[in-house]
Design a protein around this motif. Structure first.
Motif, PDB file in Angstrom:
ATOM      1  N   LEU A 249       0.831  -1.208   0.000  1.00 46.05           N
ATOM      2  CA  LEU A 249       0.000   0.000   0.000  1.00 46.05           C
ATOM      3  C   LEU A 249       0.869   1.263   0.000  1.00 46.05           C
ATOM      4  O   LEU A 249       0.556   2.251  -0.675  1.00 46.05           O
ATOM      5  CB  LEU A 249      -0.926  -0.005   1.216  1.00 46.05           C
ATOM      6  N   ILE A 250       1.961   1.220   0.762  1.00 45.95           N
ATOM      7  CA  ILE A 250       2.880   2.365   0.800  1.00 45.95           C
ATOM      8  C   ILE A 250       3.501   2.590  -0.575  1.00 45.95           C
ATOM      9  O   ILE A 250       3.590   3.722  -1.066  1.00 45.95           O
ATOM     10  CB  ILE A 250       3.974   2.140   1.860  1.00 45.95           C
ATOM     11  N   MET A 251       3.922   1.503  -1.221  1.00 49.05           N
ATOM     12  CA  MET A 251       4.540   1.622  -2.538  1.00 49.05           C
ATOM     13  C   MET A 251       3.533   2.115  -3.580  1.00 49.05           C
ATOM     14  O   MET A 251       3.871   2.936  -4.446  1.00 49.05           O
ATOM     15  CB  MET A 251       5.147   0.279  -2.963  1.00 49.05           C
ATOM     16  N   GLN A 252       2.285   1.642  -3.486  1.00 52.35           N
ATOM     17  CA  GLN A 252       1.256   2.115  -4.415  1.00 52.35           C
ATOM     18  C   GLN A 252       1.037   3.617  -4.273  1.00 52.35           C
ATOM     19  O   GLN A 252       0.922   4.344  -5.275  1.00 52.35           O
ATOM     20  CB  GLN A 252      -0.051   1.365  -4.172  1.00 52.35           C
ATOM     21  N   GLN A 253       0.971   4.076  -3.038  1.00 44.97           N
ATOM     22  CA  GLN A 253       0.763   5.505  -2.818  1.00 44.97           C
ATOM     23  C   GLN A 253       1.981   6.312  -3.270  1.00 44.97           C
ATOM     24  O   GLN A 253       1.841   7.427  -3.785  1.00 44.97           O
ATOM     25  CB  GLN A 253       0.478   5.772  -1.333  1.00 44.97           C
ATOM     26  N   THR A 254       3.168   5.748  -3.101  1.00 43.03           N
ATOM     27  CA  THR A 254       4.383   6.415  -3.578  1.00 43.03           C
ATOM     28  C   THR A 254       4.353   6.558  -5.102  1.00 43.03           C
ATOM     29  O   THR A 254       4.661   7.624  -5.646  1.00 43.03           O
ATOM     30  CB  THR A 254       5.625   5.614  -3.157  1.00 43.03           C
ATOM     31  N   PHE A 255       3.967   5.488  -5.792  1.00 45.14           N
ATOM     32  CA  PHE A 255       3.836   5.557  -7.251  1.00 45.14           C
ATOM     33  C   PHE A 255       2.803   6.610  -7.651  1.00 45.14           C
ATOM     34  O   PHE A 255       3.000   7.375  -8.592  1.00 45.14           O
ATOM     35  CB  PHE A 255       3.421   4.198  -7.816  1.00 45.14           C
ATOM     36  N   ARG A 256       1.697   6.627  -6.913  1.00 50.88           N
ATOM     37  CA  ARG A 256       0.616   7.582  -7.227  1.00 50.88           C
ATOM     38  C   ARG A 256       1.090   9.021  -7.023  1.00 50.88           C
ATOM     39  O   ARG A 256       0.739   9.913  -7.799  1.00 50.88           O
ATOM     40  CB  ARG A 256      -0.597   7.265  -6.353  1.00 50.88           C
ATOM     41  N   SER A 257       1.888   9.247  -5.987  1.00 50.77           N
ATOM     42  CA  SER A 257       2.368  10.601  -5.698  1.00 50.77           C
ATOM     43  C   SER A 257       3.414  11.059  -6.711  1.00 50.77           C
ATOM     44  O   SER A 257       3.465  12.236  -7.081  1.00 50.77           O
ATOM     45  CB  SER A 257       2.967  10.657  -4.286  1.00 50.77           C
ATOM     46  N   ILE A 258       4.255  10.127  -7.183  1.00 47.87           N
ATOM     47  CA  ILE A 258       5.343  10.499  -8.090  1.00 47.87           C
ATOM     48  C   ILE A 258       4.876  10.534  -9.546  1.00 47.87           C
ATOM     49  O   ILE A 258       5.157  11.492 -10.280  1.00 47.87           O
ATOM     50  CB  ILE A 258       6.522   9.522  -7.930  1.00 47.87           C
ATOM     51  N   PHE A 259       4.147   9.502  -9.954  1.00 42.90           N
ATOM     52  CA  PHE A 259       3.798   9.360 -11.369  1.00 42.90           C
ATOM     53  C   PHE A 259       2.348   9.723 -11.677  1.00 42.90           C
ATOM     54  O   PHE A 259       1.974   9.788 -12.849  1.00 42.90           O
ATOM     55  CB  PHE A 259       4.064   7.923 -11.836  1.00 42.90           C
ATOM     56  N   GLY A 260       1.537   9.927 -10.636  1.00 44.21           N
ATOM     57  CA  GLY A 260       0.138  10.237 -10.858  1.00 44.21           C
ATOM     58  C   GLY A 260      -0.723   8.984 -10.866  1.00 44.21           C
ATOM     59  O   GLY A 260      -0.217   7.864 -10.950  1.00 44.21           O
ATOM     60  N   ALA A 261      -2.034   9.194 -10.799  1.00 39.53           N
ATOM     61  CA  ALA A 261      -2.963   8.064 -10.728  1.00 39.53           C
ATOM     62  C   ALA A 261      -3.222   7.422 -12.085  1.00 39.53           C
ATOM     63  O   ALA A 261      -3.655   6.270 -12.160  1.00 39.53           O
ATOM     64  CB  ALA A 261      -4.287   8.519 -10.115  1.00 39.53           C
ATOM     65  N   LYS A 262      -2.962   8.160 -13.165  1.00 37.63           N
ATOM     66  CA  LYS A 262      -3.229   7.624 -14.501  1.00 37.63           C
ATOM     67  C   LYS A 262      -2.137   6.640 -14.921  1.00 37.63           C
ATOM     68  O   LYS A 262      -0.991   6.743 -14.495  1.00 37.63           O
ATOM     69  CB  LYS A 262      -3.312   8.759 -15.522  1.00 37.63           C
ATOM     70  N   GLU A 263      -2.547   5.721 -15.778  1.00 39.14           N
ATOM     71  CA  GLU A 263      -1.578   4.761 -16.292  1.00 39.14           C
ATOM     72  C   GLU A 263      -0.646   5.439 -17.300  1.00 39.14           C
ATOM     73  O   GLU A 263      -1.051   6.342 -18.022  1.00 39.14           O
ATOM     74  CB  GLU A 263      -2.294   3.580 -16.951  1.00 39.14           C
ATOM     75  N   VAL A 264       0.589   4.986 -17.318  1.00 37.87           N
ATOM     76  CA  VAL A 264       1.591   5.534 -18.248  1.00 37.87           C
ATOM     77  C   VAL A 264       2.157   4.382 -19.076  1.00 37.87           C
ATOM     78  O   VAL A 264       2.128   3.219 -18.666  1.00 37.87           O
ATOM     79  CB  VAL A 264       2.719   6.265 -17.492  1.00 37.87           C
ATOM     80  N   SER A 265       2.674   4.728 -20.244  1.00 33.85           N
ATOM     81  CA  SER A 265       3.214   3.718 -21.152  1.00 33.85           C
ATOM     82  C   SER A 265       4.629   4.102 -21.566  1.00 33.85           C
ATOM     83  O   SER A 265       4.978   5.282 -21.630  1.00 33.85           O
ATOM     84  CB  SER A 265       2.334   3.585 -22.403  1.00 33.85           C
ATOM     85  N   ALA A 266       5.414   3.083 -21.840  1.00 32.51           N
ATOM     86  CA  ALA A 266       6.771   3.310 -22.357  1.00 32.51           C
ATOM     87  C   ALA A 266       6.709   3.407 -23.881  1.00 32.51           C
ATOM     88  O   ALA A 266       5.901   2.732 -24.524  1.00 32.51           O
ATOM     89  CB  ALA A 266       7.686   2.166 -21.939  1.00 32.51           C
ATOM     90  N   THR A 267       7.550   4.252 -24.441  1.00 32.31           N
ATOM     91  CA  THR A 267       7.686   4.330 -25.898  1.00 32.31           C
ATOM     92  C   THR A 267       8.609   3.200 -26.350  1.00 32.31           C
ATOM     93  O   THR A 267       9.785   3.160 -25.986  1.00 32.31           O
ATOM     94  CB  THR A 267       8.285   5.684 -26.326  1.00 32.31           C
ATOM     95  N   LEU A 268       8.070   2.281 -27.123  1.00 27.66           N
ATOM     96  CA  LEU A 268       8.826   1.100 -27.510  1.00 27.66           C
ATOM     97  C   LEU A 268       9.662   1.381 -28.760  1.00 27.66           C
ATOM     98  O   LEU A 268       9.248   2.132 -29.639  1.00 27.66           O
ATOM     99  CB  LEU A 268       7.887  -0.069 -27.778  1.00 27.66           C
ATOM    100  N   PRO A 269      10.834   0.764 -28.855  1.00 30.19           N
ATOM    101  CA  PRO A 269      11.632   0.898 -30.085  1.00 30.19           C
ATOM    102  C   PRO A 269      10.931   0.230 -31.266  1.00 30.19           C
ATOM    103  O   PRO A 269      10.096  -0.657 -31.085  1.00 30.19           O
ATOM    104  CB  PRO A 269      12.937   0.182 -29.729  1.00 30.19           C
ATOM    105  N   ASP A 270      11.279   0.642 -32.456  1.00 34.12           N
ATOM    106  CA  ASP A 270      10.616   0.133 -33.657  1.00 34.12           C
ATOM    107  C   ASP A 270      10.742  -1.378 -33.808  1.00 34.12           C
ATOM    108  O   ASP A 270       9.840  -2.035 -34.328  1.00 34.12           O
ATOM    109  CB  ASP A 270      11.192   0.825 -34.900  1.00 34.12           C
TER     110      ASP A 270
END
Length: 305
Positions: free
Chosen positions: A118-139
């Motif tokens: 739960l602590i790690m989830q809240q840390t992710f939410r505080s740093i990266f936001g609640a929305k999902e993020v995606s990595a830009t993949l190489p071609d």
């Protein structure tokens, strides 16, 4: 299901089977980490999914840097290594600061690691936001190839499968062909005797836990190739990962592989013909039925009595 011809059903099974390969690869990487921690140490790590998310977020950060410097084609392999290192270091610190005080107290360990998740989830939410993020993949990870006109096989799924195979071989070599793996297995079998012959069992515990977390970080890096990452992403896979380890047999590498493949393929194929939840329920019912006949799992560890 009866609305399809036999040829169409065959194509569907193949397509869903390859879709299940991606899930199998992620589940296998997650379960390998759990098999190291739970199978070798007996620690129920409810925060294991968050270490997967940590690896995924590390990959996303590398992706953002790569986009800024226009090096997207080269970053991903380095991101995988970084995901392992970051998760390994955090796991090492968690074992030193928390887990080592709770050995032989399974309920306390479960509650403590659940709180950590739960602590790690809240840390992710505080740093990266609640929305999902995606990595830009190489071609070279994009697109698919067609062995037949009716079947598309995604390249990212093949890459994740190869990554899972490489990590699995690496875990096998580490556990059964290295001096450190010998120390690990000796500590599991007889901690007092291992300490008596000069093995630093506390250090073995710390590295074992960190290794399991590091493998979960690699699973997170692999996950970014097939889906976006959010603060609660890891928690969605923790139950399936424990199911893989228990069903395959704790501490059994072969059982973990067979269990991950069977569960991933069953869920992928059944979810096409049923709803997603019903596919998981059907898979779980079969697993429960088999475990009632074989409580030790598919591949039970052989113990010297």
């Amino acid at each position: 299901m009866f609305d399809y011809s036999m040829a169409e059903i065959g194509n569907i099974v193949v397509m869903q089977g390859f879709s299940g390969i991606s899930l199998f690869s992620v589940l296998l990487l997650m379960a390998l980490g759990l098999a190291v921690i739970f199978g070798q140490m007996g620690v129920i790590n409810m925060a294991h999914g968050e270490f997967m998310a940590l690896g995924a977020y590390t990959t996303v950060l590398f992706s953002q840097v790569a986009v800024s410097y226009d090096i997207v084609s080269y970053y991903f392999i380095f991101a995988i290594v970084a995901a392992f290192i970051v998760a390994f270091i955090v796991g090492y610190l968690v074992e030193y600061g928390l887990i080592r005080h709770l050995y032989k107290r399974p309920l306390d360990t479960l509650l403590a690691t659940w709180g950590l998740s739960l602590i790690m989830q809240q840390t992710f939410r505080s740093i990266f936001g609640a929305k999902e993020v995606s990595a830009t993949l190489p071609d070279w990870l994009l697109g698919s190839f067609q062995p037949t006109p009716d079947i598309d096989i995604p390249i990212n799924g093949v890459f994740v499968l190869v990554l899972a195979a490489v990590v699995t071989v690496g875990v096998y070599i580490f556990m059964f062909r290295s001096r450190w793996g010998l120390r690990m297995r000796a500590t599991v079998q007889n901690r007092i005797m291992a300490g008596a012959v000069g093995i630093n069992t506390k250090k073995v515990d710390r590295v074992t836990f960190a290794l399991g977390c590091g493998i979960a970080g690699v699973a997170g890096a692999a996950f970014t190739t097939i889906a976006s990452t959010g603060p609660t992403t890891g928690s969605l896979y923790i139950v399936d990962s424990f199911m893989v380890v228990v069903f395959g047999g704790a501490a059994s590498l072969l059982g973990t592989i067979a269990s991950a493949f069977g569960i991933a393929q069953a869920q992928s194929i059944l979810q096409f013909f049923m709803t997603s939840s019903m596919g998981k329920v059907a898979t779980l019912m079969v697993i429960v039925g088999i475990l009632m006949m074989r409580p030790e799992g598919l591949f039970a560890s052989k113990l010297r009595k």
